[in-house]
Scaffold this motif. Structure first.
Motif, PDB file in Angstrom:
ATOM      1  N   ILE A  60     -40.249  54.758  23.945  1.00 15.98           N
ATOM      2  CA  ILE A  60     -39.191  55.748  24.189  1.00 15.98           C
ATOM      3  C   ILE A  60     -38.868  56.505  22.898  1.00 15.98           C
ATOM      4  O   ILE A  60     -38.709  57.726  22.913  1.00 15.98           O
ATOM      5  CB  ILE A  60     -37.921  55.070  24.761  1.00 15.98           C
ATOM      6  N   SER A  61     -38.789  55.791  21.797  1.00 12.09           N
ATOM      7  CA  SER A  61     -38.498  56.420  20.517  1.00 12.09           C
ATOM      8  C   SER A  61     -39.546  57.480  20.165  1.00 12.09           C
ATOM      9  O   SER A  61     -39.244  58.480  19.523  1.00 12.09           O
ATOM     10  CB  SER A  61     -38.438  55.357  19.412  1.00 12.09           C
ATOM     11  N   ARG A  62     -40.760  57.264  20.646  1.00 12.08           N
ATOM     12  CA  ARG A  62     -41.867  58.189  20.354  1.00 12.08           C
ATOM     13  C   ARG A  62     -42.136  59.152  21.523  1.00 12.08           C
ATOM     14  O   ARG A  62     -43.228  59.653  21.687  1.00 12.08           O
ATOM     15  CB  ARG A  62     -43.118  57.396  20.021  1.00 12.08           C
ATOM     16  N   ASN A  63     -41.124  59.367  22.340  1.00  9.29           N
ATOM     17  CA  ASN A  63     -41.121  60.391  23.393  1.00  9.29           C
ATOM     18  C   ASN A  63     -41.898  60.060  24.656  1.00  9.29           C
ATOM     19  O   ASN A  63     -42.385  60.970  25.341  1.00  9.29           O
ATOM     20  CB  ASN A  63     -41.553  61.756  22.837  1.00  9.29           C
ATOM     21  N   ALA A  64     -42.010  58.779  24.989  1.00 10.63           N
ATOM     22  CA  ALA A  64     -42.511  58.451  26.321  1.00 10.63           C
ATOM     23  C   ALA A  64     -41.495  59.013  27.314  1.00 10.63           C
ATOM     24  O   ALA A  64     -40.295  59.087  27.027  1.00 10.63           O
ATOM     25  CB  ALA A  64     -42.648  56.939  26.499  1.00 10.63           C
ATOM     26  N   LYS A  65     -41.968  59.419  28.475  1.00 12.42           N
ATOM     27  CA  LYS A  65     -41.077  60.001  29.487  1.00 12.42           C
ATOM     28  C   LYS A  65     -40.177  58.942  30.114  1.00 12.42           C
ATOM     29  O   LYS A  65     -38.992  59.153  30.341  1.00 12.42           O
ATOM     30  CB  LYS A  65     -41.920  60.675  30.569  1.00 12.42           C
ATOM     31  N   PHE A  66     -40.772  57.775  30.412  1.00 12.88           N
ATOM     32  CA  PHE A  66     -40.033  56.718  31.093  1.00 12.88           C
ATOM     33  C   PHE A  66     -40.710  55.375  30.840  1.00 12.88           C
ATOM     34  O   PHE A  66     -41.938  55.313  30.745  1.00 12.88           O
ATOM     35  CB  PHE A  66     -39.993  56.983  32.603  1.00 12.88           C
ATOM     36  N   VAL A  67     -39.926  54.312  30.733  1.00 10.21           N
ATOM     37  CA  VAL A  67     -40.453  52.963  30.550  1.00 10.21           C
ATOM     38  C   VAL A  67     -39.769  52.018  31.525  1.00 10.21           C
ATOM     39  O   VAL A  67     -38.555  52.070  31.716  1.00 10.21           O
ATOM     40  CB  VAL A  67     -40.243  52.444  29.105  1.00 10.21           C
ATOM     41  N   THR A  68     -40.571  51.162  32.152  1.00 16.58           N
ATOM     42  CA  THR A  68     -40.076  50.055  32.966  1.00 16.58           C
ATOM     43  C   THR A  68     -40.359  48.769  32.199  1.00 16.58           C
ATOM     44  O   THR A  68     -41.503  48.514  31.811  1.00 16.58           O
ATOM     45  CB  THR A  68     -40.802  49.996  34.329  1.00 16.58           C
ATOM     46  N   CYS A  69     -39.320  47.968  31.962  1.00  7.92           N
ATOM     47  CA  CYS A  69     -39.461  46.692  31.265  1.00  7.92           C
ATOM     48  C   CYS A  69     -39.169  45.555  32.235  1.00  7.92           C
ATOM     49  O   CYS A  69     -38.153  45.589  32.941  1.00  7.92           O
ATOM     50  CB  CYS A  69     -38.486  46.592  30.097  1.00  7.92           C
ATOM     51  N   LEU A  70     -40.052  44.559  32.260  1.00  9.52           N
ATOM     52  CA  LEU A  70     -39.890  43.388  33.124  1.00  9.52           C
ATOM     53  C   LEU A  70     -39.625  42.164  32.264  1.00  9.52           C
ATOM     54  O   LEU A  70     -40.406  41.850  31.358  1.00  9.52           O
ATOM     55  CB  LEU A  70     -41.168  43.162  33.951  1.00  9.52           C
ATOM     56  N   GLU A  71     -38.526  41.467  32.549  1.00 10.20           N
ATOM     57  CA  GLU A  71     -38.189  40.240  31.808  1.00 10.20           C
ATOM     58  C   GLU A  71     -37.526  39.249  32.751  1.00 10.20           C
ATOM     59  O   GLU A  71     -36.515  39.577  33.378  1.00 10.20           O
ATOM     60  CB  GLU A  71     -37.264  40.556  30.634  1.00 10.20           C
ATOM     61  N   LYS A  72     -38.083  38.037  32.849  1.00 14.95           N
ATOM     62  CA  LYS A  72     -37.550  37.064  33.802  1.00 14.95           C
ATOM     63  C   LYS A  72     -36.392  36.219  33.257  1.00 14.95           C
ATOM     64  O   LYS A  72     -35.551  35.770  34.011  1.00 14.95           O
ATOM     65  CB  LYS A  72     -38.657  36.160  34.340  1.00 14.95           C
ATOM     66  N   ASN A  73     -36.331  35.986  31.948  1.00 17.14           N
ATOM     67  CA  ASN A  73     -35.266  35.172  31.374  1.00 17.14           C
ATOM     68  C   ASN A  73     -33.962  35.982  31.359  1.00 17.14           C
ATOM     69  O   ASN A  73     -33.885  37.036  30.711  1.00 17.14           O
ATOM     70  CB  ASN A  73     -35.657  34.735  29.964  1.00 17.14           C
ATOM     71  N   PHE A  74     -32.940  35.495  32.064  1.00 10.03           N
ATOM     72  CA  PHE A  74     -31.708  36.265  32.232  1.00 10.03           C
ATOM     73  C   PHE A  74     -30.994  36.536  30.908  1.00 10.03           C
ATOM     74  O   PHE A  74     -30.475  37.638  30.685  1.00 10.03           O
ATOM     75  CB  PHE A  74     -30.757  35.571  33.223  1.00 10.03           C
ATOM     76  N   ASN A  75     -30.947  35.554  30.006  1.00  9.40           N
ATOM     77  CA  ASN A  75     -30.274  35.771  28.721  1.00  9.40           C
ATOM     78  C   ASN A  75     -31.005  36.802  27.867  1.00  9.40           C
ATOM     79  O   ASN A  75     -30.368  37.631  27.204  1.00  9.40           O
ATOM     80  CB  ASN A  75     -30.126  34.452  27.960  1.00  9.40           C
TER      81      ASN A  75
END
Length: 178
Positions: A60-75
């Motif tokens: 994102i910092s380098r101008n990606a249009k959109f990012v989806t991040c997947l993380e299973k650990n709630f904390n």
């Protein structure tokens, strides 16, 4: 951890203290984004096994249009949300989900996919199968895969190695779908 370049350069990403969390090193991250420098702008990225979300935030910092991040650990997921809010990033989606479960559904292809699963897992070959089977990739999708040197991974024939870097016991490979 600091963001290396772009509009959030030098800003800090706070990371949970968790033995399972192994963020991509700054050296590897810098190398990866140098490889992707001509392709990151306006790209749609998927960051599986996000952990710190450093790869997604760097994109994102380098101008990606959109990012989806997947993380299973709630904390860890909550910590990523705090970092995103502190940076006021709007074009990033953080999903609290197991990457395998999410990739089992039929999706829309991404331009760049970051795969940096926990080293102790043996799921990477299954993840690679899901990416192809469920429409997450297309021709010219870049896939960054970070793993331990000694781990054997099945790479599909249409994945062509674009770049490779080894740092200690970690290897980072960037593939392009042909």
């Amino acid at each position: 951890m600091k963001i290396i370049a772009g509009k959030f350069k030098s800003r800090i990403i706070k990371i949970n203290k968790n033995k399972k969390l192994k963020p991509t090193t700054n050296l590897m991250k810098k190398t990866l984004f140098n490889w992707l420098s001509n392709y990151i702008k306006n790209s749609k990225c998927l960051d599986c096994f996000s952990g710190s979300a450093a790869l997604g935030i760097e994109a994102i910092s380098r101008n990606a249009k959109f990012v989806t991040c997947l993380e299973k650990n709630f904390n860890i997921y909550k910590n990523i949300l705090k970092n995103i809010n502190n940076l006021s990033i709007k074009n990033i989606e953080i999903i609290n989900v197991n990457s395998i479960i999410w990739l089992k559904k039929y999706g829309k292809p991404y331009d760049i996919i970051f795969l940096d699963p926990p080293f102790k897992t043996t799921i990477i070959n299954y993840i690679i199968t899901l990416l192809k089977k469920n429409n997450w990739t297309k021709k010219n999708t870049f896939i960054y895969l970070e793993n331990q040197i000694k781990k054997k991974i099945f790479i599909p024939k249409n994945w062509k190695k674009y770049k490779k870097k080894t740092v200690g016991q970690t290897i980072g490979n960037l593939y392009i779908i042909k």
